[in-house]
Scaffold this motif. Structure first.
Motif, PDB file in Angstrom:
ATOM      1  N   PHE A 165      36.239  25.517  44.248  1.00 30.85           N
ATOM      2  CA  PHE A 165      37.600  25.113  44.613  1.00 30.85           C
ATOM      3  C   PHE A 165      37.902  25.404  46.081  1.00 30.85           C
ATOM      4  N   GLY A 166      37.112  26.282  46.697  1.00 26.10           N
ATOM      5  CA  GLY A 166      37.369  26.608  48.088  1.00 26.10           C
ATOM      6  C   GLY A 166      36.546  27.796  48.524  1.00 26.10           C
ATOM      7  N   THR A 167      36.854  28.315  49.704  1.00 20.46           N
ATOM      8  CA  THR A 167      36.160  29.475  50.256  1.00 20.46           C
ATOM      9  C   THR A 167      37.191  30.505  50.698  1.00 20.46           C
ATOM     10  N   ARG A 168      36.825  31.765  50.580  1.00 20.76           N
ATOM     11  CA  ARG A 168      37.648  32.881  51.043  1.00 20.76           C
ATOM     12  C   ARG A 168      36.709  33.982  51.512  1.00 20.76           C
ATOM     13  N   PRO A 169      37.106  34.782  52.504  1.00 17.49           N
ATOM     14  CA  PRO A 169      36.225  35.857  52.958  1.00 17.49           C
ATOM     15  C   PRO A 169      36.318  37.113  52.105  1.00 17.49           C
ATOM     16  N   ASN A 170      37.436  37.309  51.392  1.00 16.68           N
ATOM     17  CA  ASN A 170      37.691  38.585  50.715  1.00 16.68           C
ATOM     18  C   ASN A 170      37.174  38.585  49.283  1.00 16.68           C
ATOM     19  N   ALA A 171      36.361  39.599  48.971  1.00 17.96           N
ATOM     20  CA  ALA A 171      35.967  39.829  47.582  1.00 17.96           C
ATOM     21  C   ALA A 171      37.000  40.704  46.877  1.00 17.96           C
ATOM     22  N   PHE A 172      37.704  41.532  47.626  1.00 16.41           N
ATOM     23  CA  PHE A 172      38.741  42.352  46.993  1.00 16.41           C
ATOM     24  C   PHE A 172      39.880  41.452  46.517  1.00 16.41           C
ATOM     25  N   GLY A 173      40.631  41.947  45.558  1.00 13.87           N
ATOM     26  CA  GLY A 173      41.674  41.158  44.951  1.00 13.87           C
ATOM     27  C   GLY A 173      41.521  41.198  43.445  1.00 13.87           C
ATOM     28  N   GLY A 174      40.277  41.336  43.009  1.00 16.68           N
ATOM     29  CA  GLY A 174      40.045  41.728  41.647  1.00 16.68           C
ATOM     30  C   GLY A 174      39.625  40.661  40.667  1.00 16.68           C
ATOM     31  N   TRP A 175      38.448  40.794  40.113  1.00 19.25           N
ATOM     32  CA  TRP A 175      38.018  39.990  38.983  1.00 19.25           C
ATOM     33  C   TRP A 175      36.934  40.740  38.230  1.00 19.25           C
ATOM     34  N   ILE A 176      36.736  40.340  36.986  1.00 25.38           N
ATOM     35  CA  ILE A 176      35.744  40.993  36.144  1.00 25.38           C
ATOM     36  C   ILE A 176      35.122  39.942  35.232  1.00 25.38           C
ATOM     37  N   ILE A 177      33.830  39.996  35.031  1.00 25.72           N
ATOM     38  CA  ILE A 177      33.161  39.115  34.083  1.00 25.72           C
ATOM     39  C   ILE A 177      33.418  39.641  32.682  1.00 25.72           C
ATOM     40  N   THR A 178      33.920  38.768  31.808  1.00 20.50           N
ATOM     41  CA  THR A 178      34.242  39.189  30.442  1.00 20.50           C
ATOM     42  C   THR A 178      33.313  38.600  29.394  1.00 20.50           C
ATOM     43  N   GLU A 179      32.720  37.421  29.658  1.00 23.27           N
ATOM     44  CA  GLU A 179      31.835  36.791  28.678  1.00 23.27           C
ATOM     45  C   GLU A 179      30.676  36.120  29.408  1.00 23.27           C
ATOM     46  N   VAL A 180      29.502  36.201  28.823  1.00 25.22           N
ATOM     47  CA  VAL A 180      28.289  35.623  29.406  1.00 25.22           C
ATOM     48  C   VAL A 180      27.642  34.684  28.391  1.00 25.22           C
ATOM     49  N   ASN A 181      27.438  33.438  28.822  1.00 27.20           N
ATOM     50  CA  ASN A 181      26.744  32.439  28.021  1.00 27.20           C
ATOM     51  C   ASN A 181      27.453  32.139  26.709  1.00 27.20           C
ATOM     52  N   THR A 182      28.786  32.022  26.783  1.00 29.33           N
ATOM     53  CA  THR A 182      29.599  31.547  25.680  1.00 29.33           C
ATOM     54  C   THR A 182      30.440  30.373  26.189  1.00 29.33           C
ATOM     55  N   PRO A 183      30.970  29.530  25.307  1.00 32.58           N
ATOM     56  CA  PRO A 183      31.719  28.354  25.772  1.00 32.58           C
ATOM     57  C   PRO A 183      32.901  28.722  26.666  1.00 32.58           C
ATOM     58  N   ILE A 184      33.115  27.903  27.693  1.00 31.57           N
ATOM     59  CA  ILE A 184      34.250  28.071  28.596  1.00 31.57           C
ATOM     60  C   ILE A 184      34.947  26.721  28.746  1.00 31.57           C
ATOM     61  N   TYR A 185      36.098  26.741  29.419  1.00 38.64           N
ATOM     62  CA  TYR A 185      36.851  25.523  29.685  1.00 38.64           C
ATOM     63  C   TYR A 185      37.132  25.441  31.177  1.00 38.64           C
TER      64      TYR A 185
END
Length: 254
Positions: A165-185
């Motif tokens: 969707f775009g580019t940003r320089p900052n990794a801070f701001g917060g995210w976490i992986i919650t599911e791996v190799n399961t269906p997404i939308y």
């Protein structure tokens, strides 16, 4: 363009590797031919939103979907909070980014990481070193419903197309992986969302990105290759000066 109908209606499969599928799709395929093949099979709702943009024109994103679900994580990372996360991750089999990369290792070469970021647009969700690690274990690109960073280095990689969707320089701001190799939308173009299942196929080029359901991957490939040969013959005759009336008589509606 009208093509002859396909065989007896059976869905064909090929005894080839995903890397071979990728090479054949890249040689013969383009957005329109893939879309037409899917439409001929009754599939019309797997085009992704035009918000997904390649890092540069000319990229082809082709491979087997490996879906990843993220969630915003905006709470301060206090030592106590980090300890809680570490304990939970340990019980779940390790740090979620490590689990994601293990899934890449376990997958057949030719996977495409597909990130559902839950609508989060604040941080960068993936960077070049993560791309390098995934690539070294067989991943061949990324479909990221969020932001990437380190793009001047990602663009130097030999074969890692990335649509985001775009580019940003900052990794801070917060995210976490919650599911791996399961269906997404992920956001769709003709539908609000497109469901991405493990094993579905992703095809992206200058025209946009679309999903090929897992059970149709080879059938679509064979139809795309047939279109490729048909259109090459048509191009040659048009370039040689074939009249308009003759073009439409021989090839039908373009």
């Amino acid at each position: 363009m009208a093509l002859p109908t396909e065989g007896n209606g059976e869905i064909r499969t090929l005894d080839i590797t995903d890397l071979e599928r990728i090479a054949r799709y890249k040689r013969a395929g383009y957005g329109g031919s893939v879309s037409d093949a899917l439409n001929g099979l009754g599939v019309r709702d797997t085009v992704f939103s035009d918000e997904f943009k390649p890092l540069r024109q000319g990229m082809q994103l082709v491979g087997r979907a490996l879906p990843i679900k993220l969630h915003s994580l905006v709470e301060p990372r206090t030592p106590e909070h980090q300890a809680e996360l570490d304990a939970r991750w340990q019980a779940e089999g390790g740090h979620p980014q490590k689990r994601m990369m293990r899934a890449v290792v376990e997958a057949e070469d030719g996977s495409i990481l597909c990130f559902d970021c839950g609508g989060d647009r604040q941080p960068a969700h993936f960077g070049e070193m993560s791309c390098q690690l995934a690539y070294s274990h067989g991943c061949r690109g990324m479909l990221l419903a969020g932001n990437c960073r380190d793009t001047q280095y990602v663009l130097k990689m030999p074969d890692f197309p990335l649509y985001s969707f775009g580019t940003r320089p900052n990794a801070f701001g917060g995210w976490i992986i919650t599911e791996v190799n399961t269906p997404i939308y992920l956001p769709g173009h003709l539908t609000h969302y497109v469901r991405v299942n493990p094993g579905d196929f992703i095809f992206g080029d200058n025209d946009g990105v679309q999903l090929i359901p897992a059970h149709l991957v080879d059938e679509v490939l064979l139809r795309v290759e047939k279109t490729f040969e048909f259109e090459n013959a048509e191009r040659e005759q048009i370039a040689a000066g074939m009249s308009v009336d003759e073009v439409y008589r021989v090839f039908g509606v373009l």
